[in-house]
Design an enzyme around this catalytic site. Structure first.
Site, PDB file in Angstrom:
ATOM      1  N   ILE A  49     -16.688  41.084 -10.473  1.00 17.64           N
ATOM      2  CA  ILE A  49     -16.535  41.889  -9.260  1.00 17.64           C
ATOM      3  C   ILE A  49     -17.393  41.326  -8.120  1.00 17.64           C
ATOM      4  O   ILE A  49     -17.811  42.053  -7.220  1.00 17.64           O
ATOM      5  CB  ILE A  49     -16.867  43.369  -9.528  1.00 17.64           C
ATOM      6  CG1 ILE A  49     -18.311  43.537 -10.014  1.00 17.64           C
ATOM      7  CG2 ILE A  49     -15.909  43.941 -10.561  1.00 17.64           C
ATOM      8  CD1 ILE A  49     -18.735  44.996 -10.152  1.00 17.64           C
ATOM      9  N   ALA A  98     -23.699  40.731 -17.620  1.00 17.66           N
ATOM     10  CA  ALA A  98     -24.187  39.392 -17.958  1.00 17.66           C
ATOM     11  C   ALA A  98     -24.772  39.358 -19.360  1.00 17.66           C
ATOM     12  O   ALA A  98     -24.477  38.462 -20.156  1.00 17.66           O
ATOM     13  CB  ALA A  98     -25.227  38.941 -16.934  1.00 17.66           C
ATOM     14  N   GLU A 123     -28.149  46.383 -10.076  1.00 18.96           N
ATOM     15  CA  GLU A 123     -28.537  47.680  -9.534  1.00 18.96           C
ATOM     16  C   GLU A 123     -30.047  47.838  -9.395  1.00 18.96           C
ATOM     17  O   GLU A 123     -30.517  48.749  -8.702  1.00 18.96           O
ATOM     18  CB  GLU A 123     -27.946  48.783 -10.401  1.00 18.96           C
ATOM     19  CG  GLU A 123     -26.432  48.859 -10.269  1.00 18.96           C
ATOM     20  CD  GLU A 123     -25.759  49.602 -11.398  1.00 18.96           C
ATOM     21  OE1 GLU A 123     -25.111  50.622 -11.132  1.00 18.96           O
ATOM     22  OE2 GLU A 123     -25.862  49.151 -12.555  1.00 18.96           O
TER      23      GLU A 123
END
Length: 733
Positions: free
Chosen positions: A471, A515, A694
């Protein structure tokens, strides 16, 4: 299959023994050329011939019942193929499990809810016809203002239960220093660049979907259930996703609508939600009210910590913003209380958006720590260091790895924190008031089931296949690096195939676990390939040295093409286990900000942002930094501008597009510095990488809010910090 459950620390030997020199390096994006040349295909591109365009008809009330729909004018318009307004046409055909399609009923519980669908030959015709459909309603009074709704404490939704340890009230009452403040944050939109979209067509009885989704395996099941077909009859393609930020983790109504319309009309159908409609049909982050109570001694050592929050959600939804998630392991305190209550509203559903929990929870907690430090006369960094726990203060579990105090020290040194004047409003630069602020950053780390297939060919090329999505986070590149490092191949010899549900099921993109989870699956598959190569070299796997397509063992060497006569195929699979539960896992960091506040206008400009972070193994220095810097810039927007405003009379978002919902842009962002302190975390997953994306959001906004206070002496507790909240309190020019 190499199937590893994280029951103990694990690290594939081949990853550390690799000689290709790829891991951790700033390798350029694998798919970059495709994106900058416009050849990477997104959800509404590459549609089959004869594709029709669809437009959702949204409700123009916030609460009530549809009593009539007049489609006469719309049906007479040129190019219109079909108008569907009977929700019974959009139900599952799976026997007794018949259910209306998500969001498609005559009972309206939020503004913009789907009440019909127009399908036409062109996008323009579909949109014009949708506007021409006349819907009549019987209105009911709606619950549009969460701040006036009853607060429900015993709700049993969300993934964070009430956590109480010790007696917070008694400990605060007995404390030498008492702190009690309330902070609020508004709703936030995911605000991805690529529209929420889907293109659907049928190949026999199999549904083909090109969709903008973050997690494909669960989406496949959801779509199949909605259509009453078997998951094996659904294939979803999402090779490129133009941002998600949580909004694309689930399946929206536009995806199922496109699929059903394509089935019934016998032609491909595509839907791309306009920006203003996205606010109604895609979930947002719920607003929060957060009360922080702290009791400590005169030296700043905390004995009691309470983070009690309220967030909103519509009826029937099980998600609740996990506001205190990042607070749970952050500061030591024997007595602890963490709660999140809910208010029920008639608004679009709230859901996971860009660091759910930490993004907004750190506003309250990290501003509270700044205020407490001032009350104590302590440096804000020193206060945090004095309350650094040795183990998880809520669960008692050992930390897998934690470099928080090093992040504080390194960040303070790089930023020049010792030059900060603690007296608010004391530093001027012309008509600008200049201040510094800081905050801690924390993002929980998750281990998620993930699977990948790797094929090594006689030509010395490797193919990676998994339904994992990219993304914009760098998944293509990282997976190529893992396989290249372990198999001794350059990235140019790796083919990465993502975003197809025909490939092995992965964790998907979300929660900053992509990941670590998908990279580990690839590494485990490569371990099996190494074992086979070692067998052919008559050596142990740990003896192998692989580089540039050559395999060495001791004094012997052979090319992959000489060792491999037919493709070697291996599958790697990993998932959570005892080690995931035994340890407390998170990524950590410290954020430092310098801002300037105009003493006349109240305008805020961010001058500097520096973050130092502990994220386990850094897989790719460039893509990791890109993610962190992007998160820190999101923090600018959270602190200064992002505010999804609800008209509490109608339940409508009044600023649902980028014209008035202000995300941070290039002109808002200063030069941002990001630095990593690397300690590989073998307890997190086989590649030792922890949450990245994040983490950059966590604490960034609070650091800026604290810097604003230091600059001008105005403490804002209702975010965002807009100039109207500063003007009255600014010192004289």
């Amino acid at each position: 299959m190499n199937d590893i459950v994280m029951d103990a620390p694990y690290r594939p030997a081949g990853l550390d023994n690799g000689r290709q020199g790829l891991i951790g390096k700033p390798v350029d994006r694998y798919e970059g050329p495709l994106k900058v040349t416009g050849t990477a295909q997104y959800a509404v591109e590459g549609a089959p011939d004869g594709t029709l365009y669809a437009q959702v008809i949204g409700a123009t009330i916030g609460c009530g019942t549809v009593t009539a729909i007049n489609t006469g004018a719309a049906e007479a318009m040129a190019g219109v193929v079909a108008i569907v307004t009977d929700h019974e046409q959009f139900v599952s055909s799976g026997g007794s499990s018949q259910e209306p399609m998500p969001g498609w009923t005559k009972e309206i519980d939020h503004f913009g809810q789907p009440v019909g669908l127009v399908v036409a030959e062109t996008l323009e015709a579909a949109r014009a016809a949708a506007l021409a459909v006349v819907v009549t309603y019987e209105k009911r009074e709606g619950r549009y203002d969460p701040r006036v709704q009853p607060v429900i404490e015993d709700h049993k939704i969300g993934f964070l239960p009430v956590i109480v340890k010790g007696d917070v009230d008694a400990a605060i009452a007995a404390a030498e220093i008492k702190f009690d403040r309330t902070y609020t944050t508004p709703p936030h939109f995911p605000a991805a660049l690529e529209p929420h979209a889907a293109t659907a067509w049928w190949e026999g009885d199999t549904l083909m979907l090109r969709a903008s989704l973050q997690v494909l395996d669960s989406a496949k099941t959801t779509v199949a259930k909605a259509l009453g077909i078997k998951p094996a009859k659904v294939r979803i393609l999402a090779p490129y996703v133009g941002g998600g930020f949580g909004g694309k983790t689930g399946v929206g109504p536009e995806t199922v609508m496109a699929a059903v319309a394509a089935r019934d009309l016998g032609r491909p159908v595509k839907i791309a939600l306009p920006r203003r409609q996205t606010a109604a049909l895609v979930h947002h982050r719920g607003d929060t009210v957060q009360r922080v109570r702290i009791g400590c001694d005169n030296d700043g050592r905390i004995s009691a910590f309470a983070h009690e929050s309220i967030s909103s959600q519509k009826d029937g939804k099980g998600f609740l913003e996990p506001v205190p998630f990042g607070t749970l392991p952050l500061y030591a305190a024997e007595n602890r209380k963490f709660t999140t209550a809910v208010t029920r509203v008639d608004l679009p559903s709230s859901g996971a958006v860009r660091a759910p929990g930490e993004a907004v929870g750190t506003f309250a907690v990290e501003c509270a720590m700044d205020e407490l430090a001032e009350q104590l006369g302590l440096d804000p960094v020193e206060l945090r260091k004095r309350n650094e726990p040795e183990a998880d203060p809520t669960t008692g579990k050992p930390f897998s790895t934690r470099l928080m105090t090093r992040c504080y020290d390194e960040g303070a040194k790089r930023f020049g924190w010792d030059q900060r004047d603690p007296t608010p409003g004391s530093v001027r630069d012309g008509e600008w008031l200049v201040g510094m602020g800081m905050a801690a950053a924390l993002r929980g780390n998750f281990t998620v089931n993930s699977e990948a297939r790797v094929t090594l060919s006689p030509e010395g090329r490797a193919v990676i296949e998994t339904d994992m999505t990219d993304i914009g986070t760098g998944t293509y590149t990282i997976l190529a690096q893992v396989a290249g490092e372990m198999l001794g191949l350059p990235v140019s010899a790796i083919d990465v195939r993502l975003g197809d549900t025909d490939y092995p099921a992965s964790a998907g993109s979300g929660g900053s676990f992509g990941a670590g989870s998908s990279g580990s699956a690839v590494a485990l598959a490569c371990e099996d390939i190494l074992a086979e190569l070692a067998l052919r070299m008559n050596a142990a796997p740990e003896e192998l040295v692989l580089k540039d397509g050559m395999v060495g063992a001791g004094a012997r060497s052979s090319s992959i093409s000489d060792l491999v006569d037919k493709p070697i195929v291996a599958t790697g699979k990993m998932g959570p286990g005892k080690e995931s539960r035994r340890t407390s896992q998170a990524s950590h960091g410290a954020q430092f900000a310098e801002v300037a506040v105009n003493a006349v206008t109240g305008e805020v400009r961010v001058r500097r942002l520096i973050g130092v972070f502990d994220v386990g193994r850094v897989m790719n220095e460039k893509t990791a930094r890109n993610q962190m810097v992007g998160g820190m810039i999101w923090g600018i927007a959270y602190a200064l501008s992002e505010d999804a405003v609800v008209d509490t009379r109608t339940g409508q978002f009044v600023n649902p597009d980028f014209g008035e919902y202000h995300v941070a842009v290039n002109a808002d962002a200063p030069a941002v510095e990001c630095h990593f302190l690397e300690e590989i975390d073998d307890s997190a997953n086989p590649v030792g990488a922890k949450a990245v994306g994040e983490l950059g959001i966590s604490g960034a906004g609070a650091a800026m809010a604290n810097a604003i206070y230091n600059a001008c002496g105005v403490r804002v507790r209702d975010f965002p910090v807009t100039l109207d909240k500063l003007l009255a309190g600014l010192p004289p020019v």
